[in-house]
Enzyme design. Structure first.
Site, PDB file in Angstrom:
ATOM      1  N   CYS A 170       0.813  -1.224   0.000  1.00 34.84           N
ATOM      2  CA  CYS A 170       0.000   0.000   0.000  1.00 34.84           C
ATOM      3  C   CYS A 170       0.842   1.267   0.000  1.00 34.84           C
ATOM      4  CB  CYS A 170      -0.955  -0.031   1.178  1.00 34.84           C
ATOM      5  SG  CYS A 170      -1.976  -1.517   1.119  1.00 34.84           S
ATOM      6  N   HIS A 310      -2.177   8.266   6.256  1.00 37.33           N
ATOM      7  CA  HIS A 310      -2.412   6.932   5.678  1.00 37.33           C
ATOM      8  C   HIS A 310      -3.750   6.396   6.194  1.00 37.33           C
ATOM      9  CE1 HIS A 310      -1.524   3.214   3.687  1.00 37.33           C
ATOM     10  NE2 HIS A 310      -1.658   2.526   4.799  1.00 37.33           N
ATOM     11  N   GLU A 321       0.437   5.910  13.452  1.00 37.30           N
ATOM     12  CA  GLU A 321       0.810   7.072  12.633  1.00 37.30           C
ATOM     13  C   GLU A 321       0.754   8.363  13.467  1.00 37.30           C
ATOM     14  OE1 GLU A 321      -1.752   7.568   9.275  1.00 37.30           O
ATOM     15  OE2 GLU A 321      -0.474   9.078   8.332  1.00 37.30           O
ATOM     16  N   LYS A 342      -9.286   8.383   3.032  1.00 39.39           N
ATOM     17  CA  LYS A 342      -9.775   7.007   2.829  1.00 39.39           C
ATOM     18  C   LYS A 342     -11.167   6.821   3.429  1.00 39.39           C
ATOM     19  CE  LYS A 342      -5.322   4.616   2.397  1.00 39.39           C
ATOM     20  NZ  LYS A 342      -4.330   5.630   2.820  1.00 39.39           N
ATOM     21  N   HIS A 347      -9.751   2.307   0.596  1.00 38.05           N
ATOM     22  CA  HIS A 347      -8.295   2.135   0.530  1.00 38.05           C
ATOM     23  C   HIS A 347      -7.938   1.575  -0.851  1.00 38.05           C
ATOM     24  CE1 HIS A 347      -4.253   1.455   1.326  1.00 38.05           C
ATOM     25  NE2 HIS A 347      -4.298   0.613   2.324  1.00 38.05           N
ATOM     26  N   PHE A 408       1.950  -3.210   3.888  1.00 39.75           N
ATOM     27  CA  PHE A 408       2.292  -4.534   4.424  1.00 39.75           C
ATOM     28  C   PHE A 408       3.747  -4.825   4.058  1.00 39.75           C
ATOM     29  CE2 PHE A 408      -2.200  -6.663   4.279  1.00 39.75           C
ATOM     30  CZ  PHE A 408      -2.575  -5.933   5.396  1.00 39.75           C
TER      31      PHE A 408
END
Lengths: 420, 82
Positions: A170, A310, A321, A342, A347, A408
């Site tokens: 991502c 994010h 974050e 998002k 996403h 990931f």
């Protein structure tokens, strides 16, 4: 500026997203707080535990001629649409070489996706099983390879300085833009078309992400399912689409009289080296990326007034974050208006960094931070100024915005843009 | 019942239209798949597979390279159809 430390600017933007078929309509929907999430009505979704997704607003088949579209994976179709919009938006009238203001040897393309041509791979496997070897499309390999969107954009626009596809789940879209900034900064290219794309709304990825417990199962309230920072969040909502920008050396942009949206200040990159899917919970890995950004650029924390986070709406990631932003910026984080777009787009995996970079640039240009929707009960661990409910005006003067993307594998990429 | 030359050309024209987007009236016996009809080597495989199904004929890979024009393909199908 030495030839290896050139200033990089943004001269074009393009996007096709669950909110709109181009950057302008996507931005309007973002500022209005519109959700792009809906119930999946397809037959294949009926038995899935997750039956919601943020599907593209304008089908690519309405734009790309059929003979060309049938040789492109959906992810490459999105990338091509966004790249052509960005290219035109940058003021180019034809491909490099045909438009004499662009030398093809000095044009690059860096387009990434998280998982490549996954629907092509799975659909052709179905063909193999159901209809036999002979019926498998001869276009399968060039459609499913992860570099296909980049290669097709490169062919379409005539990019001969280099075509690349960094893959980091991502964070891929953001890493592509970071790579492009370096290509220009170090003199490998004068202009690079860069961004991210993803098209993974298919039962297998949905089943797999669902079994990881990474996705929201809020099928009863699709538009309320993606709720970053809300205490009731239960995972991300899968989206699809692409965001692409045109990056250019400042001197090249000025020489051809191009409109400049913003400066691409630079990037901070790090890796968690912690867990294959979970973020390092204290936020140290992300903090390392933010610190690298400050160490490697002339960006000042006081300039940063907006962060496109994010924030995917997962319990752990959203908090890590925020901890990292606090760790690195301290009280300076108080004046950063944080938006989790998002909440509206879902996403987009490898497309996220591209689309959110477009949103970050437009936030600077319009001096407006989009809202984070569905934030009703702020998670008490989120100690930051989240723009919730409605869009918010950003200050006058020289201001900067960050776009965070994590993937990931523990990949952390932070991009910084600044008004000119 | 075996297809006539006219039926084969019409069938190939529909296939080429589907795959390459070329108008059916432009698909004629003397046209080259690669040079005139925008059918590259990969798309040619698609044309061949579609023609095999439509005309109940087998076109082995080693014969495909000899099918340069619509006329070549039509003649091959006329000769080999079941």
């Amino acid at each position: 500026m030495s030839p290896t430390n050139r200033t990089v600017v943004v001269t074009g933007i393009g996007a096709t997203t669950p909110l709109g078929g181009d950057a302008a309509s996507t931005w309007e929907a973002l500022v209005a707080g519109t959700s792009g999430v809906s119930l999946l009505e397809q037959d294949w979704a009926a038995d899935l535990p997750v039956r919601i997704a943020a599907q593209i607003a304008v089908e690519p088949g309405e734009i790309i001629p059929r003979p060309q579209a049938r040789k492109l994976d959906r992810s490459a179709q999105f990338a091509l649409i966004a790249a052509q919009e960005a290219w035109k938006d940058a003021g180019f009238t034809a491909k490099a070489g045909v438009d004499s203001s662009m030398n093809p040897d000095r044009l690059g393309a860096v387009i990434a996706s998280g998982i490549g041509g996954v629907t092509t791979l799975l659909d052709q496997y179905d063909v193999l099983k159901e209809k036999g070897v002979r019926r498998v499309s001869p276009h399968t390999v060039p459609m499913l390879m992860p570099n296909s969107p980049a290669a097709n954009v490169g062919i379409e626009l005539g990019a001969r300085a280099g075509v690349h596809t960094p893959v980091s789940a991502c964070a891929s879209g953001a890493e592509a833009i970071g790579y492009a900034i370096e290509m220009i900064r170090t003199g490998r290219a004068d202009v690079v078309v860069a961004g991210g794309t993803e098209a993974a709304i298919h039962p297998l990825p949905i089943a797999a992400f669902g079994n990881m417990m990474a996705m929201s199962k809020n099928n009863d309230d699709p538009q309320g399912a993606s709720r970053p920072y809300d205490a009731g969040r239960d995972g991300f909502v899968l989206g699809e689409g692409a965001g692409v920008i045109v990056l250019e050396s400042e001197e090249h942009a000025k020489a051809r009289g191009a409109r400049i949206y913003a400066e691409a200040v630079g990037q901070g990159i790090s890796a968690d080296a912690h867990h294959i899917t979970q973020p390092e919970p204290s936020g140290n890995g992300i903090a390392h990326a933010l610190q690298n950004l400050l160490d490697n650029t002339d960006l000042k924390p006081a300039e940063i007034v907006h962060v496109n986070a994010h924030a995917t709406s997962t319990p752990q990631g959203d908090v890590a974050e925020i901890k990292a932003l606090r760790k690195v910026f301290g009280d300076d984080a108080d004046h950063m208006a944080i938006s989790a777009t998002k909440s509206m787009t879902g996403h987009l995996l490898g497309g996220a960094g591209g689309v959110e970079t477009v949103a970050s640039i437009l936030a600077l240009v319009k001096r407006t931070a989009p809202p984070t929707i569905n934030l009703e009960n702020l998670d008490p661990e989120v100690n930051a100024d989240i723009v919730s409910g409605e869009a918010r005006a950003l200050p006058e003067g020289r201001i900067a915005a960050l776009n965070d993307s994590f993937g990931f594998g523990g990949h952390n990429v932070v991009l910084a843009f600044r008004t000119v | 019942m075996a297809a006539t030359q006219e039926e084969i050309v019409a069938g190939l024209a529909e296939i080429v239209n589907e795959i390459a987007g070329i108008p059916v009236e432009d698909v004629k016996l003397d046209k080259s798949f690669t040079d005139d009809l925008d059918v590259d080597s990969l798309s040619m495989v698609e044309v061949v597979v579609a023609a095999e199904e439509r005309f109940d004929v087998k076109i082995p890979d080693e014969d495909v390279k000899n099918l340069k024009t619509v006329g070549d393909a039509t003649e091959y199908i006329l000769k080999h159809q079941a």
